[in-house]
Design an enzyme around this catalytic site. Structure first.
Site, PDB file in Angstrom:
ATOM      1  CB  SER A 164      -4.608  -6.299   4.618  1.00  0.00           C
ATOM      2  OG  SER A 164      -4.214  -4.875   4.320  1.00  0.00           O
ATOM      3  NE  ARG A 196      -3.063  -7.788  -4.788  1.00  0.00           N
ATOM      4  CZ  ARG A 196      -4.025  -8.185  -3.627  1.00  0.00           C
ATOM      5  NH1 ARG A 196      -3.534  -8.209  -2.603  1.00  0.00           N
ATOM      6  NH2 ARG A 196      -5.161  -8.279  -3.947  1.00  0.00           N
ATOM      7  CE  LYS A 248     -14.095  -7.113   3.988  1.00  0.00           C
ATOM      8  NZ  LYS A 248     -13.199  -6.810   2.870  1.00  0.00           N
ATOM      9  CG  HIS A 275      -1.992  -0.946   1.240  1.00  0.00           C
ATOM     10  ND1 HIS A 275      -2.298  -1.914   2.452  1.00  0.00           N
ATOM     11  CD2 HIS A 275      -2.742  -1.374   0.412  1.00  0.00           C
ATOM     12  CE1 HIS A 275      -3.066  -2.384   2.221  1.00  0.00           C
ATOM     13  NE2 HIS A 275      -3.672  -2.501   1.078  1.00  0.00           N
TER      14      HIS A 275
END
Length: 159
Positions: A127, A90, A41, A17
């Site tokens: 994460s 990614r 969440k 990040h």
């Protein structure tokens, strides 16, 4: 003034990040880091803790602002006159999802999304992966800033 936003849950913020935020800070006059709140969440860190950690690890960038937001990212952008979203990619699997989001956001508001290829060093990093490895006692010290590592270890000791 050229503005962009780097959105995410940042639970916790990783070196991947930070790489994207750092690169965006060299391209834009103001970079907003938007900690998007998803009430569905339950994060490892509370939103305020994430904000504090992000502010601390981005303090060297004078043009970075850190805020939380609940709702549509395009509304966050409209409220702050931000014309661009910067996202790190990614892998191809990221692109499939992120392209759909970019097209939806552009269709809703005209906000553009710029994709930045992730530094290969962090191409696998998320994460979720950091939390999982740390939960089982794995070494994630090379994946997160030292302050975040300390907070992560402290939090996992409490659970």
């Amino acid at each position: 003034m050229r503005r962009c936003v780097c959105p995410g849950s940042f639970d916790p913020i990783t070196n991947g990040h930070l790489d994207i935020i750092s690169r965006a800070s060299r391209l834009y006059d103001e970079v907003y880091v938007a900690v998007m709140i998803n009430k569905a969440k339950k994060g490892l860190f509370e939103v305020e803790e994430r904000l504090d950690l992000i502010r601390a690890v981005t303090a060297e960038y004078a043009n970075v602002r850190v805020e939380a937001f609940h709702g549509l990212l395009v509304d966050f952008c409209k409220q702050r006159d931000i014309p661009a979203i910067v996202k790190g990619l990614r892998a191809v699997s990221d692109f499939d999802y992120e392209l759909q989001m970019a097209q939806m956001n552009n269709g809703l508001s005209g906000v553009e999304t710029l994709f930045v290829p992730t530094n290969p060093t962090y191409s696998f990093l998320s994460s979720s992966l950091v939390k999982e490895v740390a939960t089982w006692g794995g070494d994630v010290s090379h994946l997160v800033p030292p302050l975040v590592l300390d907070a992560l270890n402290e939090r996992l000791r409490q659970d």
